[in-house]
Design a protein around this motif. Structure first.
Motif, mmCIF file in Angstrom:
data_model
loop_
_atom_site.group_PDB
_atom_site.id
_atom_site.type_symbol
_atom_site.label_atom_id
_atom_site.label_comp_id
_atom_site.label_asym_id
_atom_site.label_seq_id
_atom_site.Cartn_x
_atom_site.Cartn_y
_atom_site.Cartn_z
ATOM 1 N N ALA A 1 0.832 -1.204 0.000
ATOM 2 C CA ALA A 1 0.000 0.000 0.000
ATOM 3 C C ALA A 1 0.868 1.256 0.000
ATOM 4 N N MET A 2 1.935 1.256 0.791
ATOM 5 C CA MET A 2 2.826 2.413 0.816
ATOM 6 C C MET A 2 3.500 2.612 -0.536
ATOM 7 N N SER A 3 3.779 1.514 -1.238
ATOM 8 C CA SER A 3 4.373 1.614 -2.566
ATOM 9 C C SER A 3 3.425 2.311 -3.533
ATOM 10 N N ILE A 4 2.136 1.997 -3.443
ATOM 11 C CA ILE A 4 1.153 2.650 -4.313
ATOM 12 C C ILE A 4 1.034 4.125 -3.958
ATOM 13 N N TYR A 5 1.040 4.420 -2.657
ATOM 14 C CA TYR A 5 0.982 5.829 -2.256
ATOM 15 C C TYR A 5 2.210 6.591 -2.761
ATOM 16 N N GLY A 6 3.379 5.940 -2.709
ATOM 17 C CA GLY A 6 4.598 6.617 -3.138
ATOM 18 C C GLY A 6 4.733 6.744 -4.635
ATOM 19 N N LEU A 7 4.181 5.785 -5.389
ATOM 20 C CA LEU A 7 4.341 5.780 -6.841
ATOM 21 C C LEU A 7 3.186 6.450 -7.573
ATOM 22 N N VAL A 8 1.956 6.220 -7.096
ATOM 23 C CA VAL A 8 0.775 6.673 -7.817
ATOM 24 C C VAL A 8 0.112 7.882 -7.161
ATOM 25 N N ILE A 9 -0.126 7.805 -5.847
ATOM 26 C CA ILE A 9 -0.862 8.875 -5.161
ATOM 27 C C ILE A 9 -0.012 10.133 -5.011
ATOM 28 N N PHE A 10 1.231 9.977 -4.536
ATOM 29 C CA PHE A 10 2.133 11.115 -4.348
ATOM 30 C C PHE A 10 3.449 10.852 -5.086
ATOM 31 N N PRO A 11 3.429 10.870 -6.413
ATOM 32 C CA PRO A 11 4.659 10.577 -7.171
ATOM 33 C C PRO A 11 5.685 11.697 -7.036
ATOM 34 N N LYS A 12 6.935 11.326 -7.166
ATOM 35 C CA LYS A 12 8.033 12.286 -7.150
ATOM 36 C C LYS A 12 8.749 12.252 -8.491
ATOM 37 N N ALA A 13 9.129 13.417 -8.987
ATOM 38 C CA ALA A 13 9.783 13.498 -10.285
ATOM 39 C C ALA A 13 11.132 12.790 -10.289
ATOM 40 N N LEU A 14 11.785 12.720 -9.145
ATOM 41 C CA LEU A 14 13.131 12.131 -9.083
ATOM 42 C C LEU A 14 13.097 10.617 -8.937
ATOM 43 N N GLY A 15 11.911 10.028 -8.839
ATOM 44 C CA GLY A 15 11.825 8.576 -8.772
ATOM 45 C C GLY A 15 12.059 7.984 -7.406
ATOM 46 N N HIS A 16 11.789 8.752 -6.344
ATOM 47 C CA HIS A 16 11.953 8.242 -4.991
ATOM 48 C C HIS A 16 10.672 8.468 -4.193
ATOM 49 N N VAL A 17 10.515 7.699 -3.130
ATOM 50 C CA VAL A 17 9.365 7.874 -2.251
ATOM 51 C C VAL A 17 9.595 9.080 -1.355
ATOM 52 N N LYS B 1 -2.510 18.332 -3.105
ATOM 53 C CA LYS B 1 -1.435 18.046 -4.056
ATOM 54 C C LYS B 1 -1.934 18.174 -5.487
ATOM 55 N N THR B 2 -3.154 17.722 -5.738
ATOM 56 C CA THR B 2 -3.743 17.799 -7.078
ATOM 57 C C THR B 2 -3.946 19.241 -7.499
ATOM 58 N N PHE B 3 -4.532 20.053 -6.608
ATOM 59 C CA PHE B 3 -4.795 21.452 -6.950
ATOM 60 C C PHE B 3 -3.500 22.221 -7.202
ATOM 61 N N ARG B 4 -2.498 22.003 -6.349
ATOM 62 C CA ARG B 4 -1.221 22.702 -6.505
ATOM 63 C C ARG B 4 -0.534 22.303 -7.808
ATOM 64 N N SER B 5 -0.605 21.012 -8.147
ATOM 65 C CA SER B 5 0.036 20.539 -9.368
ATOM 66 C C SER B 5 -0.651 21.084 -10.611
ATOM 67 N N GLY C 1 2.868 26.325 -18.153
ATOM 68 C CA GLY C 1 2.564 25.926 -19.519
ATOM 69 C C GLY C 1 2.781 24.451 -19.767
ATOM 70 N N LYS C 2 4.014 23.979 -19.595
ATOM 71 C CA LYS C 2 4.327 22.569 -19.845
ATOM 72 C C LYS C 2 4.948 21.901 -18.620
ATOM 73 N N GLU C 3 4.649 22.405 -17.454
ATOM 74 C CA GLU C 3 5.166 21.813 -16.216
ATOM 75 C C GLU C 3 4.597 20.413 -16.018
ATOM 76 N N ARG C 4 5.403 19.495 -15.483
ATOM 77 C CA ARG C 4 4.939 18.134 -15.249
ATOM 78 C C ARG C 4 3.948 18.105 -14.093
ATOM 79 N N PHE C 5 2.852 17.362 -14.273
ATOM 80 C CA PHE C 5 1.868 17.184 -13.210
ATOM 81 C C PHE C 5 2.392 16.157 -12.224
ATOM 82 N N ILE C 6 2.617 16.568 -10.988
ATOM 83 C CA ILE C 6 3.112 15.662 -9.955
ATOM 84 C C ILE C 6 2.005 15.467 -8.930
ATOM 85 N N GLY C 7 1.085 14.620 -9.290
ATOM 86 C CA GLY C 7 -0.051 14.297 -8.435
ATOM 87 C C GLY C 7 -0.640 12.984 -8.920
#
Length: 240
Positions: free
Chosen positions: A135-151, A175-179, A187-193
């Motif tokens: 579950a923590m893996s899903i939260y780290g990868l899908v729910i709150f993703p990081k651009a650098l590839g870490h939890v 997190k969704t609203f801020r992203s 303009g072309k910023e990556r969505f991190i949410g």
């Protein structure tokens, strides 16, 4: 703490026994269905253009839409989430090392040496801990993703509160609203949410339902499961 790949998590989940899957659904809701939701990049870019920076909502002509606490809670469908118990950061937060030791039940020497969530999910001696770490893996990868590839450390902090039946939905929405706002400004910023959950919310408003099935009123009805099995046309251009 390097996060797992999405494909790895899907393969691990597909190989789990039904007993473990049911334990996961009971403790963490319908998170695994997010692994099967394909992010339509064209639709997502088009959707982001309708985000209203001033009012923090989507504006389609004269219609305003915005994800709400109730909608996201319904999509996640976790019986242990309580809306009245919001997550907050306590004054005396344990160190990152201590939180990982508590979540994984591993020794300090092991945590310091190497953290590999995939190995723990597959080989941990405690079944419940395997479920927790997945579950923590899903939260780290899908729910709150990081651009650098870490939890993110904040994921372990929030995850520690899930056991106290605290809802993570306000943090997910924030997190969704801020992203979305960052994407509109840059303009072309990556969505991190959580793009999968946002698209699931969007699709839920535009499903064509000719006849409402009795299943939608059942406690076992899963909107995310329904979305995954609903065929959609995914070859539409961004302009169209």
């Amino acid at each position: 703490m390097t996060r797992n790949s999405l494909q790895e998590l899907k393969e691990i989940w597909d190989q789990r026994e039904d007993e473990i899957k049911q334990l996961f659904y009971y403790n963490y809701g319908d998170l695994p269905y997010l692994l099967d939701i394909k992010v339509d990049k064209h639709l997502f870019r088009a959707l982001a253009q309708f985000w209203n920076l001033v009012y923090s909502c989507f504006t389609f002509g004269k219609v305003d839409l915005v994800p709400t606490m109730e909608e996201y809670t319904t999509l996640l469908r976790c019986l242990k989430i309580q809306l009245e118990k919001a997550y907050f950061r306590a004054a005396n937060v344990p160190t990152f090392l201590k939180k990982l030791m508590s979540i994984t039940c591993m020794s300090e020497q092991w945590v310091v040496a190497r953290i590999n969530l995939r190995d723990l999910i597959l080989a941990h001696s405690d079944t419940k801990k395997r479920v927790d770490i997945f579950a923590m893996s899903i939260y780290g990868l899908v729910i709150f993703p990081k651009a650098l590839g870490h939890v993110d450390e904040a994921v372990s902090d929030l995850f520690d509160w899930l056991g106290k039946r605290v809802t993570p939905v306000p943090a997910i929405l924030a997190k969704t609203f801020r992203s979305l706002s960052a994407c509109r400004r840059a303009g072309k910023e990556r969505f991190i949410g959580c793009a999968q959950l946002l698209l699931a919310w969007f699709y839920s408003h535009f499903w064509r339902v000719e006849k409402v099935s009795y299943r939608v009123f059942s406690e076992n009805y899963s909107p995310l499961k329904e979305l995954v099995v609903t065929p959609r046309q995914d070859d539409i251009s961004e302009e169209k």
